[in-house]
Write an enzyme that holds these catalytic residues in place. Structure first.
Site, PDB file in Angstrom:
ATOM      1  N   LYS A 103      29.030  52.070   4.947  1.00  0.00           N
ATOM      2  CA  LYS A 103      28.138  51.725   5.703  1.00  0.00           C
ATOM      3  C   LYS A 103      27.923  52.233   7.475  1.00  0.00           C
ATOM      4  CE  LYS A 103      29.010  48.139   9.100  1.00  0.00           C
ATOM      5  NZ  LYS A 103      28.021  48.101  10.379  1.00  0.00           N
ATOM      6  N   GLU A 152      38.384  53.714  28.355  1.00  0.00           N
ATOM      7  CA  GLU A 152      37.448  55.131  27.762  1.00  0.00           C
ATOM      8  C   GLU A 152      36.693  54.664  28.619  1.00  0.00           C
ATOM      9  OE1 GLU A 152      37.234  54.875  23.037  1.00  0.00           O
ATOM     10  OE2 GLU A 152      37.194  57.314  23.561  1.00  0.00           O
ATOM     11  N   CYS A 181      34.874  60.430  21.006  1.00  0.00           N
ATOM     12  CA  CYS A 181      36.176  59.536  21.217  1.00  0.00           C
ATOM     13  C   CYS A 181      37.345  60.728  21.877  1.00  0.00           C
ATOM     14  CB  CYS A 181      36.825  59.156  20.294  1.00  0.00           C
ATOM     15  SG  CYS A 181      36.562  59.753  18.851  1.00  0.00           S
ATOM     16  N   GLU A 228      39.994  56.583  12.871  1.00  0.00           N
ATOM     17  CA  GLU A 228      40.209  57.786  13.614  1.00  0.00           C
ATOM     18  C   GLU A 228      39.498  56.741  14.340  1.00  0.00           C
ATOM     19  OE1 GLU A 228      40.912  60.715  14.218  1.00  0.00           O
ATOM     20  OE2 GLU A 228      40.587  61.166  11.372  1.00  0.00           O
TER      21      GLU A 228
HETATM   22  P1  ADP Z   1      30.801  51.315  18.716  1.00  0.00           P
HETATM   23  O1  ADP Z   1      30.001  51.167  18.193  1.00  0.00           O
HETATM   24  O2  ADP Z   1      31.634  51.686  19.483  1.00  0.00           O
HETATM   25  O3  ADP Z   1      30.523  53.028  17.054  1.00  0.00           O
HETATM   26  P2  ADP Z   1      32.881  49.885  17.202  1.00  0.00           P
HETATM   27  O4  ADP Z   1      34.211  50.045  16.492  1.00  0.00           O
HETATM   28  O5  ADP Z   1      32.256  48.777  16.970  1.00  0.00           O
HETATM   29  O6  ADP Z   1      32.124  50.877  17.853  1.00  0.00           O
HETATM   30  O7  ADP Z   1      31.748  50.058  15.186  1.00  0.00           O
HETATM   31  C1  ADP Z   1      31.685  50.969  14.713  1.00  0.00           C
HETATM   32  C2  ADP Z   1      31.910  50.987  13.700  1.00  0.00           C
HETATM   33  O8  ADP Z   1      32.007  49.440  13.189  1.00  0.00           O
HETATM   34  C3  ADP Z   1      29.941  50.314  13.513  1.00  0.00           C
HETATM   35  O9  ADP Z   1      29.459  50.665  11.711  1.00  0.00           O
HETATM   36  C4  ADP Z   1      30.664  48.872  13.442  1.00  0.00           C
HETATM   37  O10 ADP Z   1      29.142  48.513  12.408  1.00  0.00           O
HETATM   38  C5  ADP Z   1      32.239  48.247  12.016  1.00  0.00           C
HETATM   39  N1  ADP Z   1      32.387  47.313  12.194  1.00  0.00           N
HETATM   40  C6  ADP Z   1      32.178  47.283  13.953  1.00  0.00           C
HETATM   41  N2  ADP Z   1      33.691  44.868  13.769  1.00  0.00           N
HETATM   42  C7  ADP Z   1      33.329  45.526  12.268  1.00  0.00           C
HETATM   43  C8  ADP Z   1      34.133  44.319  11.487  1.00  0.00           C
HETATM   44  N3  ADP Z   1      34.939  43.059  12.609  1.00  0.00           N
HETATM   45  N4  ADP Z   1      33.987  44.691  10.715  1.00  0.00           N
HETATM   46  C9  ADP Z   1      34.316  45.324   9.463  1.00  0.00           C
HETATM   47  N5  ADP Z   1      32.907  46.777  10.402  1.00  0.00           N
HETATM   48  C10 ADP Z   1      32.946  46.451  12.019  1.00  0.00           C
END
Ligand code: ADP
Length: 489
Positions: free
Chosen positions: A181, A387, A290, A256
């Site tokens: 995903k 950050e 990061c 990560e």
């Molecule tokens: P950023 O958006 O800064 O890259 P995030 O940690 O918010 O960092 O998101 C990283 C990835 O995790 C993205 O693909 C996001 O769609 C997914 N993601 C965010 N929240 C969830 C969740 N609750 N469950 C599964 N995937 C998530």
């Protein structure tokens, strides 16, 4: 419209079981160019059903893929690698269009990402086992390593062309299958990589891409019992939530997560090297990495010279659309990123920080932001603890080495750290005293597929790249063979 030499690299469907699918009942979501808001594609918004279908396809593909000789998997990964290199120009255009980074950085990212396919194509053949001297004469003890199974990968928007190969290459090399995903802001890079996987001959179901909502697709991947492993790159906040969910069926996890990297400049540092290192570390991808230096500390004796030289270098950065020649800083990914940078900036100014260059949104509008340097930063400011993930360089002051170590380690994070010194003894002292997984010494760039990447403390679990990277996708199995002294009847 985005012009590509090979328009088929721009996909607008889900990639499940080797096929491009547009489920009729799904809604759609738009992918936009952050530099100008133009729509690049409308993708089906996958839901739980599509995530499940992808996991089922990966589960069906797993036994055959795992059973193939490593050499075969290796050859297919090599082909994937070759195709990425052949299409680097188109891939760079897709990446710049959806992510915003300058085209030259996009190319660099793609070459770096591709190197993981090559590296793990080699490592696939080196998944060695062990024999253990047995405690009894009629026994032989062996250790074998086997692929863990279906893996879910959830990736962020800042380095889609690097984060995906960094996860997919070791997983597939090990014999695992994968459902990815990608972040909703940058799914086109992931889909282009899937197109190339398909052309390389990676079998149906081995690598699937399902862009979609975090709460639906993401949640399904993390809770589905057929998924044996989660590999995630993103924020610590989301990583914590995913780890908790993955615990329901005791999935193996690699995380990560966020960083709050310190960069220390000692009095004896070579000034130009320190400035170049700080620029490379802080302003790559507009400060959205990061491993970006988040807190820059300069020692009393070099402070003024360093601040002046860094501000001069930052004030020369060219901001603009990543497709334009010579541009070094593109737009930030979205308005939320601008707001966070502004919040950190305003807080620092309120607490006495002095803006030396930049200091506001860019006159180009949208999500463009002026690369900014602040002197007089202090531990009370938000920039010391959180950050920023934007082009804001706060410079703190320190006096002694002991103080520098204490300040650097004073964070819940432990991903990357940097320091600049010509003192050999100090190199070794700080190398062991700093609590970070990746340490750049007299450099702001450490990325290499052959070296282990990963964080300590709240920055994560596991390592990507290097010979260690494939271990994250393998199970260890111990075979105790007994009764070998008795001849067969
Ligand atoms: P950023 O958006 O800064 O890259 P995030 O940690 O918010 O960092 O998101 C990283 C990835 O995790 C993205 O693909 C996001 O769609 C997914 N993601 C965010 N929240 C969830 C969740 N609750 N469950 C599964 N995937 C998530």
């Amino acid at each position: 419209m985005l012009k590509l030499a090979d328009p088929n690299l721009l996909r607008d469907s889900l990639f499940i079981d080797g096929a491009w699918v547009k489920p009729p009942k799904c809604g759609t979501f738009a992918v936009q160019n952050p530099a100008n808001g133009q729509q690049l594609a409308a993708l089906p918004l996958a839901g739980r059903d599509q995530a499940r279908a992808a996991v089922d396809a990966a589960a069906r593909a797993f036994p055959d893929w795992a059973a193939r000789p490593a050499r075969e998997r290796s050859q297919l990964l090599r082909r994937w690698h070759g195709l990425v290199l052949e299409n680097v120009d188109d891939l760079a255009r897709i990446l710049t269009a959806e992510q915003g980074k300058p085209l030259s950085e996009a190319r660099g990212e793609i070459l770096y990402g591709a190197a993981f396919f090559e590296w793990f194509a080699e490592e696939a053949k080196r998944v060695y086992g062990e024999t253990i001297p047995a405690p009894n004469a009629d026994q032989r003890l062996l250790v074998i390593r086997q692929p863990i199974g279906v893996c879910a990968a959830i990736t962020p928007w800042n380095f889609p062309m690097a984060m995906i190969p960094r996860k997919a290459a070791p997983a597939l090399a090990a014999g695992c299958t994968m459902v990815l995903k990608p972040a909703s802001a940058t799914p086109l890079s992931a889909l282009a990589l899937a197109e190339l996987a398909s052309r390389a001959g990676i079998p149906a179901g081995v690598f699937n891409v399902v862009p979609g909502g975090a709460k639906t697709v993401g949640d399904e991947l993390v809770t589905n019992s057929s998924v044996r492993k989660l590999t995630f790159t993103g924020s610590t906040e989301v990583g914590r939530e995913l780890m908790a969910k993955a615990s329901t069926n005791i999935k193996k996890v690699s995380l990560e997560l966020g960083g709050n990297a310190p960069l220390l400049v000692f009095d004896d540092a070579h000034l130009e090297t320190a400035v170049a290192g700080a620029m490379a570390s802080k302003f790559r991808n507009m400060g959205q990495t990061c491993v970006c230096a988040n807190r820059i500390y300069a020692q009393d004796g070099i402070y003024d010279r360093f601040v002046e030289a860094l501000s001069a270098a930052v004030s020369k950065l060219k901001v603009g659309d990543g497709f334009e020649d010579q541009v070094q800083q593109g737009p930030l990914i979205d308005e939320a990123a601008v707001q966070k940078t502004l919040e950190h900036l305003q807080d620092a100014v309120r607490l006495g920080g002095k803006v030396l260059t930049g200091g506001s949104r860019h006159s180009l509008g949208g999500t463009f932001f002026e690369p900014t340097v602040i002197s007089g930063a202090t531990a009370e400011m938000l920039v010391a603890r959180e950050e920023t993930f934007g082009p804001l360089a706060p410079i703190f002051r320190f006096s002694s080495e002991a103080e520098a170590i204490r300040l650097a380690n004073d964070t819940e994070y432990g991903l990357a750290a940097y320091f600049f010194t010509r003192d050999n003894g100090r190199v070794w002292r700080l190398g062991s005293a700093l609590e970070f997984g990746v340490i750049g010494i007299n450099t702001g760039v450490t990325s290499y597929e052959g070296a282990p990447f990963g964080g300590l403390k709240a920055s994560g679990i596991g390592r990507e790249g290097s010979h260690l990277g494939i271990d994250e996708f393998l199970e260890v199995k111990y075979l105790c063979v007994a009764d070998i002294a008795r001849p067969a009847a």
